[in-house]
Each structure stands twice: as C-alpha cells, then as structure tokens.
Scaffold this motif. Structure first.
Motif, PDB file in Angstrom:
ATOM      1  N   ASP A   1     -15.959  -4.564   0.837  1.00 38.89           N
ATOM      2  CA  ASP A   1     -15.353  -5.821   1.272  1.00 38.89           C
ATOM      3  C   ASP A   1     -15.898  -7.002   0.467  1.00 38.89           C
ATOM      4  O   ASP A   1     -15.154  -7.884   0.037  1.00 38.89           O
ATOM      5  CB  ASP A   1     -15.623  -6.056   2.753  1.00 38.89           C
ATOM      6  CG  ASP A   1     -14.968  -5.009   3.635  1.00 38.89           C
ATOM      7  OD1 ASP A   1     -14.019  -4.363   3.156  1.00 38.89           O
ATOM      8  OD2 ASP A   1     -15.416  -4.841   4.779  1.00 38.89           O
ATOM      9  N   VAL A   2     -17.214  -7.007   0.254  1.00 40.86           N
ATOM     10  CA  VAL A   2     -17.845  -8.103  -0.475  1.00 40.86           C
ATOM     11  C   VAL A   2     -17.353  -8.146  -1.913  1.00 40.86           C
ATOM     12  O   VAL A   2     -17.011  -9.202  -2.453  1.00 40.86           O
ATOM     13  CB  VAL A   2     -19.374  -7.967  -0.436  1.00 40.86           C
ATOM     14  CG1 VAL A   2     -20.038  -9.037  -1.283  1.00 40.86           C
ATOM     15  CG2 VAL A   2     -19.883  -8.045   0.994  1.00 40.86           C
ATOM     16  N   LEU A   3     -17.302  -6.978  -2.551  1.00 41.09           N
ATOM     17  CA  LEU A   3     -16.918  -6.928  -3.955  1.00 41.09           C
ATOM     18  C   LEU A   3     -15.437  -7.242  -4.157  1.00 41.09           C
ATOM     19  O   LEU A   3     -15.049  -7.870  -5.150  1.00 41.09           O
ATOM     20  CB  LEU A   3     -17.250  -5.548  -4.529  1.00 41.09           C
ATOM     21  CG  LEU A   3     -18.747  -5.259  -4.647  1.00 41.09           C
ATOM     22  CD1 LEU A   3     -18.986  -3.805  -4.994  1.00 41.09           C
ATOM     23  CD2 LEU A   3     -19.376  -6.153  -5.700  1.00 41.09           C
ATOM     24  N   GLU A   4     -14.609  -6.803  -3.230  1.00 37.87           N
ATOM     25  CA  GLU A   4     -13.186  -7.135  -3.342  1.00 37.87           C
ATOM     26  C   GLU A   4     -12.970  -8.640  -3.222  1.00 37.87           C
ATOM     27  O   GLU A   4     -12.116  -9.212  -3.901  1.00 37.87           O
ATOM     28  CB  GLU A   4     -12.392  -6.384  -2.275  1.00 37.87           C
ATOM     29  CG  GLU A   4     -12.241  -4.898  -2.581  1.00 37.87           C
ATOM     30  CD  GLU A   4     -11.466  -4.146  -1.514  1.00 37.87           C
ATOM     31  OE1 GLU A   4     -11.351  -4.668  -0.389  1.00 37.87           O
ATOM     32  OE2 GLU A   4     -10.989  -3.041  -1.819  1.00 37.87           O
ATOM     33  N   ALA A   5     -13.762  -9.279  -2.358  1.00 34.97           N
ATOM     34  CA  ALA A   5     -13.676 -10.732  -2.245  1.00 34.97           C
ATOM     35  C   ALA A   5     -14.091 -11.394  -3.551  1.00 34.97           C
ATOM     36  O   ALA A   5     -13.475 -12.372  -3.999  1.00 34.97           O
ATOM     37  CB  ALA A   5     -14.560 -11.217  -1.097  1.00 34.97           C
ATOM     38  N   GLN A   6     -15.135 -10.872  -4.188  1.00 30.75           N
ATOM     39  CA  GLN A   6     -15.564 -11.421  -5.478  1.00 30.75           C
ATOM     40  C   GLN A   6     -14.480 -11.250  -6.537  1.00 30.75           C
ATOM     41  O   GLN A   6     -14.247 -12.154  -7.350  1.00 30.75           O
ATOM     42  CB  GLN A   6     -16.844 -10.732  -5.934  1.00 30.75           C
ATOM     43  CG  GLN A   6     -18.102 -11.228  -5.254  1.00 30.75           C
ATOM     44  CD  GLN A   6     -19.342 -10.811  -6.027  1.00 30.75           C
ATOM     45  OE1 GLN A   6     -19.523  -9.649  -6.339  1.00 30.75           O
ATOM     46  NE2 GLN A   6     -20.187 -11.770  -6.315  1.00 30.75           N
TER      47      GLN A   6
END
Length: 551
Positions: A68-73
């Motif tokens: 989730d964090v990386l997709e947001a980035q």
C-alpha cells in the motif's frame, strides 16, 4: 562499553557488523539549462515515469502493508500536479535536476501544511525525489547497501521502498536514529520479523564495521560488547530459533487462561504464512485490497471468490472480516468524492458505507454467500463505529443477511466510553488501537510532526481500552485487539490485563507475543495493567510495565 537506547520492535536479538546507509545525493546546482526546455522536459518525464514503474514493481513484490505504501509512492511520482510544477520550472530555464528538486520541495511544504494523509505522503517525497535525481544523474539511488555479508543496518530512517525489499538473509537488524514505534520502519520491521531498535538518537555515532548487539527486548544497542555478552546473545538467538521451530500451541497465560492469538491479513494470499506461524485464526481481515485503485466497486462475484479463498484456509477457525474501511487515508472516488478539509474526521468507515448502502449490502451479500460455501467461523465487523445507533443499524443489517456474528470496531473514544451500550447490540468489539490513539490524542497517525503523541502506551488510551474490557466482561462479550499495540509483547500482557480476550497482529509477531503472555498469569497481567494506568504519560507507562513485569 557504550549502550544506545531507543524503542525496540519485538523481542528479538541480533549481533553483527554495522553498515551505514549511504548519504543522500547533494542538492543540485541552480543553473540555467544548456539543453533547452523540450529536452529537459523529456528527461524529467522519463525519469519520473521510470521511478514510478520501479516503485510499482517493488510494491507488487512486497505485498502486505508495504504494498500500500509503495503504490502510494508510485502514484506520487507521476502526480500531474507535481509534473506541472516541474515543467513550470523548466520553462523558466532550469535543468531537469533543479526543477525536480525544487518542485518536490515546494510540493512537500504544501502537503505538510495540509496534514492528514497528504501530510504523511509529504514524508515520502524526499525518497521519491532522490530516486528521480539519481535517475537523471545516472547514478545508483541512495538505498540499502549490499556489502556481500550479513550486517546490522544503521540509518537515520528508512524509506518504505527500502524497508519493503530488505534481504532478510543479509540484514540482521535495523537501527535508526529517527522514528518511533508506529513509524513505517517500525511497522514494516514488525511485519517482516526483523530485529529493530528505532529512535536511538545516538545511532549516527556508530561506525562501519563495529560489531554490535541489537537487543529489541531491552531497546538497546551495545557497540562495545564483551566476549561474554556476545556468547550470551548467541545463546538467546539459538534459544529463540529453537522455540520458533517448535509447533505453536494455542495462546495462553501461565495459569492456562486462553488468549486467542490471531493474524491481521490484507489479502487471502497471506493466509498460508499466518497458518505456518501458528495463527489460531484471523482477527482482522482488511477488505480494502478489493476496492483500492478501482474505478468502481468490485462485483459480488469478485468479492465472494476472495472471501471463499480466505475462509477455506481457516476451516473451523474464527475469521473476523472488517467491512470496507474507506475514507481518510484510503479515499475512493466511487464511495465519497466530496472534498473534506479534515477527512480523518469526515465521511469514513461505516459512515461512508451507510451513505452508499448499496456497496455495504453487496459486501454483506458476498460474505454471506462465502460463509455458506465454507466451514470457517465467520465474524463480521463495521469500522469507525461511533454511536450506539450505528451499532444497532449495522448488527441488525448483518443479521438480515444471515451473518450470525456481527460486531464493531472501537476506534473512537465515544464508542469506548459507551462500550456497555454498544455491546448490548454487538456480539463482540474489536479495538483498533491505531485509530483509538489518534482520536484520543488528537494527533493524526499519518502525520510525522505529531508522531510523538501517537503511542498506544499512553494511559489515556489504555483507560479507554479498560472501559471496553470491563464492559465485555460484564456482558460476556469477547473483546479483541487488532491494532499495532497487540504486536508489542509487553503491551500485549497489559491489554490482556485490561480485559482483552484475543490479540490480533502481523503473523511475524505471533511467536514473541505467545512467549510473552505465557510468562504471566491473569493476576500478573491485571497487576501490571493497574501499574500502567497510574502513569502520567506513555514513557512512564512503559517503564511501569517493565518494572511490574519483573516483580
């Protein structure tokens, strides 16, 4: 001997040589381009697109909370507003390097001022900017080093993109000078089962090659260990490995009081690892993976297939599924596209579902059909329940669809303070300590500038947990914990002492929590919890628990 102190994540211990993270790339020079605006725009676009693709690739490989964090980035790296800002600076004659650096810095300041979910994304901008600059300059992006041997990684902090893909056979432990127990680094280290001490302010003084002992249980880093200390550490490491290799039994206190140890899962594919690590069931299944990134809600058939896959992995065991928790840090255009000045206090969780009841009813339909097709013990719960009326609404609706066990998430002080009335309608309560801490302390859990307030050890938070625990005991209703607090081995004991009957956590934390609670009776847990509630702040509460647990 020198001892550095920070916040330990878990109960693990590791020894090895220090390897420090490479420093950030220097700020590019503010100079006029010799290539021309068109060429600079192409360079900037290609670099930002490449970084977005790399981050998405890392997200797909990482899974879990890291995804989730990386997709947001990845989305930020190609944000049209940010791209326009870069283009505007290039049009004024800047190089792609300076345009990226300055646009990201300006965007970071803007997002920090907004706060909330966007404020947290601001903290990720530095990492994205560094990756784009490295691409433009044709050099490796600053990141986790690869010395070719196992090592203890020391850094100011780790970007999500780095933490997500750490080589677990090489990184023996993490030590950071920044961050706290709820930082991205801490959460992802806990999820991956990495020994870590965060917030060790003097970590910058550690030098490459120094052999250290990182003791997460004590929250210390020993940079001058004696041979006897190294031997003792090796024995603890071996003992923990032997215990972890032993088939896990049900969670229980030293006096035999059962405490169910459950897993927090984000998608059905995570079930196998949870079972292998001894999860007795699922205490929190997040259904957001079906909805996030979609332009419209998934069909009943798509949802049912995912729920059947999950439930089939836990035949005969409890599986608690949280209904879609959208809004705030997980906005969905098809659920609520209205602008909100403070989305954490807006239309989120059950409020948003109730405003789009067709989506809620479709999810309940899919869950009921999956329940009928499998033999797991399905429990469903609504997120962000604030009032008794909301509780009655949701539980009666769930029963309308034939779902026999319906409960609520207690994440708001209002529902904790009225827990006895809430539990008069609900079959169970599950306390989400992350949000409960946020709303109790008036500190956005996604905003780095107030991270110091976001500590579930705070007595104000724990008193609310006690309210729910006491209500559950009086009414004979189960009370679970499914926030990050349950993964803290000592805090887990305190939560049991406050009335929790089950604890749900990242699967990697199960072993440490099982070991911790097995060392204390219910009377011990209640005594430790009572000492914690007398403290004035989170640090005092933690210290009181450590002292009480030793006596």
């Amino acid at each position: 001997m020198s001892i550095l102190r920070g916040v330990g994540i878990g109960q693990g211990i590791a020894t090895g040589p220090v390897v420090r993270m490479a420093p950030a790339l220097p700020e590019p020079a503010h100079e006029t381009s010799t290539r021309g605006a068109d060429a600079e725009r192409v360079r900037a676009r290609e670099a930002m697109t490449a970084v977005a693709a790399d981050l998405q690739q890392r997200a797909d490989a990482a899974g879990g909370a890291a995804q989730d964090v990386l997709e947001a980035q990845a989305m930020i790296a190609e944000d049209p507003t940010l791209t326009d800002e870069v283009d505007a600076r290039i049009d004024e004659g800047a190089t792609a390097e300076w345009a990226v650096h300055d646009a990201f810095a300006g965007f970071r300041a803007t997002l920090e001022a907004v706060g909330g979910y966007l404020g947290e994304r601001a903290a990720d901008l530095d990492d994205i900017a560094q990756r784009v600059l490295a691409r433009l300059q044709g050099v490796a992006a600053p990141g986790v080093p690869d010395p070719g041997h196992p090592f203890v990684l020391v850094a100011r902090d780790l970007a999500p993109a780095d933490t997500a893909l750490l080589k677990l056979d090489q990184v023996l432990a993490l030590v950071t000078s920044d961050g706290g127990p709820t930082s991205h680094t801490a959460i992802l280290a806990r999820e991956k089962g990495i020994v870590a001490v965060v917030g060790a302010a003097d970590a910058a003084a550690l030098t490459d090659g120094t052999t250290v002992i990182v003791d997460a249980a004590a929250g210390t880093v020993n940079d001058s260990p004696t041979s006897e200390e190294l031997t003792a550490a090796a024995e603890r490491i071996a003992s923990r490995a032997a215990e972890d290799a032993t088939p896990a039994g049900p969670g229980a206190l030293a006096d035999g009081t059962p405490i169910s140890l459950l897993a927090n899962l984000g998608k059905p594919a995570d079930a196998a690892d949870a079972v292998a690590r001894g999860a007795e069931g699922v205490g929190l299944f997040r259904t957001e993976f079906l909805f996030l990134g979609a332009s419209q809600a998934p069909t009943i058939e798509q949802q049912r297939a995912a729920y059947v896959e999950l439930l089939s992995a836990f035949e005969g065991r409890k599986v608690v599924v949280r209904l879609l928790d959208a809004g705030a840090d997980k906005p969905l255009a098809f659920l609520n596209d209205a602008h909100e000045e403070n989305p954490a206090l807006g239309l989120r969780g059950l409020r948003a579902l109730r405003a789009s009841e067709d989506i809620l009813r479709e999810q309940l339909t899919a869950l009921a059909e999956a329940d009928a097709a499998t033999s797991a013990d399905l429990w469903v719960m609504a997120p962000m329940v604030t009032t008794v009326e909301e509780t009655a609404y949701f539980t009666s609706l769930a029963k309308e669809y034939g779902l026999k066990t319906a409960g609520v998430m207690v994440e708001v002080p209002a529902s904790a303070l009225l827990a006895d009335r809430v539990l008069a309608h609900a079959d169970f309560a599950s306390i989400g300590t992350n949000d409960l801490t946020q709303y109790t302390m008036a500190a956005d859990r996604l905003l780095g500038s107030v991270a110091g307030f976001q500590d579930p050890w705070h007595p104000a938070v724990l008193r609310l947990v006690r309210e729910v625990g006491d209500a559950g005991a009086r009414l004979g209703k189960p009370v679970g914990i499914c926030g990050e607090a349950a993964a803290d081995p000592l805090l887990a004991v305190v939560l049991v002492g406050l009335g929790a009957t089950s604890l749900s956590m990242a699967p990697s934390a199960l072993s440490d929590v099982r070991r911790s609670i097995s060392q204390h009776t219910l009377e011990d847990a209640r005594r430790i919890a009572a000492s914690v509630l007398l403290a004035d702040d989170a640090a005092g509460a933690r210290a009181a628990a450590v002292d009480a647990a030793q006596h």
